[in-house]
Design an enzyme around this catalytic site. Structure first.
Site, PDB file in Angstrom:
ATOM      1  N   GLU B  90       0.804  -1.225   0.000  1.00  0.00           N
ATOM      2  CA  GLU B  90       0.000   0.000   0.000  1.00  0.00           C
ATOM      3  C   GLU B  90       0.835   1.272   0.000  1.00  0.00           C
ATOM      4  OE1 GLU B  90      -0.947  -2.672   1.503  1.00  0.00           O
ATOM      5  OE2 GLU B  90      -3.034  -2.980   0.952  1.00  0.00           O
ATOM      6  N   HIS B 159     -10.106  -5.539  10.902  1.00  0.00           N
ATOM      7  CA  HIS B 159     -10.729  -5.380   9.589  1.00  0.00           C
ATOM      8  C   HIS B 159     -12.057  -4.655   9.661  1.00  0.00           C
ATOM      9  CE1 HIS B 159      -7.741  -8.480   8.748  1.00  0.00           C
ATOM     10  NE2 HIS B 159      -7.867  -8.167   7.471  1.00  0.00           N
TER      11      HIS B 159
END
Lengths: 394, 367
Positions: B90, B159
């Protein structure tokens, strides 16, 4: 050859870019001509996963004299910034580039203004080599309206988009993926140009650098990663920070070249080689072996982690301006007096620019709220006391 | 009022229940229904067709057709130069996206979930959001960061975080969060066309939900304004603000409150930054009571900002303290019963609205 790219540059050019012969006070002999000259680099290049370019560099008197003048200007500029900082006219961070000038001028000589450069916070000289003016530099450092970022950026945030200079970044290592992104966009747009993403030996260990390098190699991006190895990441010597300080080899599958960064001609040769490589074969790493005379920033004396002998030793043996001076004198391209005159001129230019920058006002209070967005949509923004100070973003 | 096609129970696996493409009609209607997924996909498709500078980047966006199938079919249509599969890096690929935006391209960077955006947050804030300001307008950054945000079902603490409050606090960013298909299409198109960095917070559990859309919404020129909230349901007794999935819950709560004689006005924020303070304040001045609803952590959340704004602008209009409904102040647990307690439920919104209306509500036993 050396000045052709300068002629094509943006209309707002600094006096730096005008051929020396335009200075009426100089005699004809100092202007130099384009007659070819071949000079050997100080040391041969060391390569990793590629064949090193020749150490014979093509140049000409005009180019050498331009190198001398440009580097002398940069040197003066950085020393003047030191004084301004101590006089408290420059605040915050100020990272000086004196000693490393050859990297900026050598790179510029090998490329065009359509190629992109992005660097970290030691960006004053890179900005000037891309066509920025001394006034823009000093005004920005002092936070004035005439600054290249209108006083809102400061030392670490110089930009010149019209000559593809993308800053000026404060977060160590961030500029490397950004530079690979510029290369991506150049390839996407089929521009046949390259990006030089500069970083230091301190940033060379950043994970995001390897992430970006991996993607650049996978996607064949025309990205040239240039490690300006001045051997110290702030106060930490390279051998204390990197298990492998052979930064030109750290790309593993990406080829690399080790270059004497104090030799402007070696830098030029390496950048020329790298540009050709990157356009055909994707990313390449250049390690410029260079040195900064100042500490990391104006808050760092630079002598607690290295000896004064080391610093003066480099100044004696490897100073980039002295190298070019010796070259010019040994080839009879100018006299000692003529070169001293250039240095005097350059000093005056710097002094004049500082005087002019001091005249420039601080930004208007309304500038607090400008440029937050490119398209503000008429929304409200607030000052510290939101009932007192509100603005509509255009 | 838009009826929601299907109400999702937390704790059940979303993917198991729903067939690959669902267009559920809960009532016969001439209006076309599309899922949020189809809405996002069509928006990306149309914007890529209209502007060759728009390209997509992210993990599994290409050959896999998108982790949640949002980018389905786009690699085939636009080719690998414009739909790029990235490695799981990322920080690297977000920096590359921002650099491409510096040069003038229009990247749409997908985070598989916004939890992973934390790996790249320096580029979102320091490289993207602040550049136009630091460069005094030289470097604008026309980039969109999109992906699912907030809780899904049973995916645990790492998450499930909602990032609306974090990103919306940063000047230089625009933060949008769609609820239904019309929002998804209109806001994503607006985000891609906008010259500033936009954080686009979707919701995984809404992807498969169908909503009716008019012909106007389906037109390729359709676009919603950034910075404007929508009054989903008009009312006069209490204002409920919400965004994303919570809008559906707020509408359900409003239906239940109606039966008890409380007519609630439901505002779908659509835009977290800029926040439509004007619409919110106008509504509170009408109803005199405010309940803010969000899925994320309560401290320093979106509701806190809305409450402060209303107290500053409309204090004398408030007949009751502002009520905040938010996710529980704990990392998201896995066990289904605990997870249910960690996220707002419709009954929480109903209870808060009744409190704001000074209806007697039996006190809940403290845990």
């Amino acid at each position: 050859m050396a000045l052709s790219h300068l002629a094509a540059s943006a209309s707002r050019s600094s006096s730096l870019l005008k051929p020396l012969s335009s200075g009426l006070s100089l005699r004809r002999s100092i202007s130099g001509d384009n007659s070819p000259l071949t000079v050997e680099t100080s040391v041969p290049f060391t390569s990793h996963q590629c064949e090193a370019p020749s150490r014979s560099v093509e140049t000409n008197p005009k180019e050498l004299l331009t190198f001398f003048r440009d580097m002398a200007l940069m040197r003066r500029m950085e020393i003047a910034a030191d004084s301004l900082y101590k006089a408290k006219l420059i605040r915050g961070f100020c990272h000086l580039y004196d000693g490393q000038e050859a990297v900026a001028v050598g790179m510029e000589a090998a490329i065009t203004k359509k190629d992109c450069i992005i660097t970290a916070y030691r960006d004053h000289c890179t900005f000037v080599s891309r066509g920025g003016t001394l006034l823009e530099v000093f005004a920005e450092l002092m936070g004035r309206q005439a600054g290249c970022s209108k006083g809102k950026g400061g030392s670490m945030h110089f930009y010149k988009k019209d000559s593809n200079f993308y800053g000026g970044h404060g977060i160590v290592g961030a500029q490397v993926p950004l530079g690979c992104g510029l290369a991506f966009a150049q390839k996407y747009s089929k521009d046949e140009t390259v990006t030089f993403a500069l970083y230091g030996d301190g940033a060379a260990n950043q994970g995001q650098l390897f992430e970006a390098l991996n993607i650049s190699a996978l996607w064949d991006l025309p990205a040239i990663l240039v490690c300006e190895n001045n051997h110290y990441g702030m106060g930490t010597a390279e051998w204390r920070a990197a298990k492998s300080p052979a930064y030109y080899k750290r790309g593993d599958y990406v080829p690399g070249l080790k270059v004497d960064g104090m030799d402007a001609l070696a830098v030029k040769q390496a950048c020329k080689f790298a540009k050709e490589h990157a356009l055909k074969n994707g990313p390449i790493i250049l390690e410029m072996d260079t040195y900064r005379y100042h500490g990391h920033s104006m808050s760092d004396p630079g002598s607690t982690y290295r000896t004064r002998d080391e610093i003066s030793g480099v100044r004696q043996e490897r100073d980039p301006i002295e190298r070019i001076r010796k070259l010019i004198l040994s080839h009879d391209l100018a006299t000692e007096k003529e070169l001293k005159d250039v240095e005097k001129e350059v000093r005056k230019e710097v002094d004049d620019a500082i005087a002019q920058a001091k005249e420039s006002p601080m930004p208007e209070p309304s500038e607090l709220f400008t440029n937050v967005y490119a398209k503000g949509l008429g929304v409200e923004s607030f000052g510290a006391d939101r009932k007192e100070v509100r603005a509509t973003l255009p | 009022m838009l009826a929601i096609a299907r109400q999702r129970m937390l704790g059940q696996s979303f993917k198991k229940i729903l067939p690959a493409v669902s267009v559920l009609r809960s009532y016969s209607s001439a209006a076309k229904q599309i899922t949020v997924r189809e809405a996002l996909n069509s928006a990306l498709d149309e914007e890529m067709l209209a502007d060759p500078k728009v390209f997509l980047m992210g993990e599994e966006v290409g050959e896999y057709q998108g982790a949640y199938k949002i980018t389905k079919g786009l690699l085939e249509k636009y080719g690998p130069e414009r739909v790029l599969d990235t490695p799981i890096t990322e920080a690297g690929f977000t920096g590359i996206g921002v650099g491409a935006a510096y040069y003038g391209l229009k990247p749409v960077v997908e985070f598989m979930t916004f939890n992973f955006s934390m790996q790249a947050i320096d580029h979102i804030i320091n490289s993207a959001a602040k550049s136009n300001y630091m460069s005094a307008g030289q470097i604008s950054v026309p980039i969109v960061f999109r992906g699912p945000n907030g809780a899904a079902a049973g995916v645990g603490a790492q998450h499930s975080q909602c990032y609306a409050a974090w990103y919306a606090s940063c000047p230089g960013l625009k933060v949008l969060s769609p609820y239904n298909s019309e929002d998804a299409r209109g806001l994503l198109k607006a985000a891609i066309r906008d010259p500033d960095p936009v954080v686009f917070l979707e919701n995984e559990l809404l992807y498969g939900e169908s909503f009716p859309v008019s012909d106007e919404v389906l037109d390729s020129s359709f676009c919603l304004p950034i910075g404007k909230a929508k009054i989903e349901r008009e009312g006069k007794d209490a204002t409920i603000t919400a965004f994303s999935k919570m809008v559906g819950y707020a509408l359900k709560a409003a239906e239940m409150l109606e039966k008890d004689g409380i007519c609630a006005e439901v505002i779908n924020l659509r835009s977290i930054r800029p926040l439509d303070r004007a619409t919110i304040n106008a509504s509170v001045r009408k109803t005199n009571r405010l309940i803010t609803v969000e899925e994320g952590f309560p401290q320093h959340g979106v509701g806190a900002e809305i409450c402060a704004s209303v107290v500053e602008e409309s204090f004398s209009y408030l007949d009751a303290p502002v009520e905040r409904i938010a996710g529980a102040d704990v990392p998201m647990p896995y066990a289904a019963n605990l997870e249910r307690m960690a996220v707002p439920q419709v009954e929480d919104i109903v209870r808060a609205a009744k409190r704001a209306c000074y209806r007697s509500v039996p006190l809940a036993a403290t845990a």
